[in-house]
Every structure is written in C-alpha cells, then in structure tokens.
Design an enzyme around this catalytic site. Structure first.
Site, short mmCIF file in Angstrom:
data_model
loop_
_atom_site.label_atom_id
_atom_site.label_comp_id
_atom_site.label_asym_id
_atom_site.label_seq_id
_atom_site.Cartn_x
_atom_site.Cartn_y
_atom_site.Cartn_z
N ASP A 65 0.86 -1.17 0.00
CA ASP A 65 0.00 0.00 0.00
C ASP A 65 0.90 1.23 0.00
OD1 ASP A 65 -3.08 0.68 0.57
OD2 ASP A 65 -1.82 2.17 1.56
N ASN A 73 -1.69 13.10 -5.29
CA ASN A 73 -2.89 13.43 -6.06
C ASN A 73 -3.38 14.85 -5.77
OD1 ASN A 73 -3.55 11.37 -7.85
ND2 ASN A 73 -4.59 10.16 -6.30
N HIS A 78 -4.40 14.22 -10.62
CA HIS A 78 -4.58 12.79 -10.83
C HIS A 78 -3.72 12.24 -11.95
CE1 HIS A 78 -7.77 12.12 -7.90
NE2 HIS A 78 -8.26 13.30 -8.24
N ASP A 82 -1.63 8.93 -11.52
CA ASP A 82 -1.67 7.80 -12.43
C ASP A 82 -0.26 7.35 -12.82
OD1 ASP A 82 -4.41 7.91 -12.35
OD2 ASP A 82 -4.65 8.78 -14.35
N ASP A 110 -4.41 2.47 -4.59
CA ASP A 110 -2.94 2.40 -4.52
C ASP A 110 -2.49 1.15 -3.77
OD1 ASP A 110 -3.93 3.27 -2.09
OD2 ASP A 110 -2.25 4.59 -1.66
#
Length: 215
Positions: A65, A73, A78, A82, A110
């Site tokens: 994680d 973000n 975003h 990405d 994530d």
C-alpha cells in the site's frame, strides 16, 4: 471433388468471420483481466492465478500500500497520481521478474499484491528490501521528481495451517498495516493467530520481522 472444393470456398468467408469474432472475444477477455492503468492483472485474475500456483509449493504472498499517495494526487493532480501507479507496477514487474512463477496485481486504488515462489524463507527479507527500494525510488514525470513511500506486508504460505489464499492475504494485510503504523517499510507475518479488526477495517499488526528499506 469439385463439389467439396466449392463448398469449402463458399464457407471461407463464414469461417474467416468466426475466426475474427473469436479473436476479438479473446482480446476483450484478456483486456478484462488486466487493470487498464497499471497493466497488471486485476484482483479477480490474480486470485485465480494465485490459487492455482499455491498448490505447486511454498510461496510468499505480499500486500503493498503506497504511503503519501493522496498527497501526490492533491498536490500535483490525478495525472501525476496515475504515473505513480504505473511506475509502481513497473517496479513490481522489474523486481519480481516475469516467467518465474511470480504474479503481481493491482487490487485497486494504490494497493497491490504479489505472489512469489519462495522455497527458502531466508530470501524473503532480501526480496522485500529490494522491492521497497524500487518502489520508493524517485519517479521522473515532466521534469518533476516524485517520491512516495510504501508499506509492504508478507506472509509465507509454508507457515500457514492450510494452503489458503484468503488466509495468506489476510496475514499479509495484517503485516502491511503494522508496517504502515510504524511509518512504512516492510514486515513479515510470523504466526497463525489472528488478531482483532481495527476500526479502519484492516487487521491490527502482530509481532513479526520488520524492516525500513535498507534496514
């Protein structure tokens, strides 16, 4: 003979159409099994592959994680987030390798998972250090250097009372959450006993072998 040739010639377009139709269906099915952003298998595809692989011998099950991903973000947008997801996927594939029985997947958001053949548990800390260093290495994006942390939990299936993927994932998730609570890094689950569920829906961490990157 002429009648047979004529029949085959007439059926050619139909057979070609069915072939193309089957090819399109296979490609769509393959795409459905892959996460479009990371290119890794989806959770469902991972669970199917991993369940079959566990029957072939001892493995390490990993849950990862990212730490600080929301801040990336929120700060950069975003599109940059990405790119971090894609970079993490690339790091997973690079470290674990392909064609050696390892399977990596994006579970969602994530969070990632991996299954690695590991007959010798002594090798696991080395693997986790390398994976941690690869994921947390700076990621270049349009002239910016981006970094995120990662918490990694691992479970050795040889130490479980049964070869169960859900159980192994739960152990690895417990260890990952324990690593996250201690500031990130990696942790190896060390026992079969379950612990109580946290308010966040994960499991509280148990005692285990832990590391922080190069530790």
């Amino acid at each position: 003979m002429n009648a047979v040739v004529a029949t085959l010639a007439a059926s050619g377009p139909l057979a070609s159409g069915w072939f193309l139709h089957g090819l399109v269906l296979r490609r769509r099915l393959t795409a459905a099994r892959r996460d479009p952003l990371s290119g890794l298998p989806t959770r469902a595809a991972f669970e199917r592959q991993a369940a079959r692989a566990l029957a072939r011998g001892p493995h390490a099950v990993l849950v990862l994680d990212l730490d600080g991903f929301k801040a990336v973000n929120d700060t950069f947008g975003h599109a940059v987030g990405d790119e971090v997801i894609r970079s993490t996927a690339t790091s997973l594939v690079d470290v674990l390798g392909e064609g050696h029985g390892s399977v990596a997947a994006r579970l969602g958001g994530d969070e990632f998972a991996a299954l690695v053949p590991l007959p010798d548990p002594v090798a696991l800390p080395w693997l986790l250090r390398g994976l941690h260093d690869a994921v947390t290495a700076p990621c270049a994006y349009r002239g910016q250097s981006l970094t995120v942390g990662v918490s990694v939990g691992a479970c050795l299936t040889a130490e479980l009372p049964s070869t169960s993927l859900p159980l192994a994932l739960r152990r690895a998730d417990e260890a990952m959450y324990a690593a996250k609570r201690s500031g990130g890094g990696w942790r190896i689950a060390d026992g079969p006993a379950l612990t109580c569920t946290t308010t966040a829906g994960r499991r509280t961490g148990r005692r285990g072998t832990a590391g922080r990157g190069a530790a």
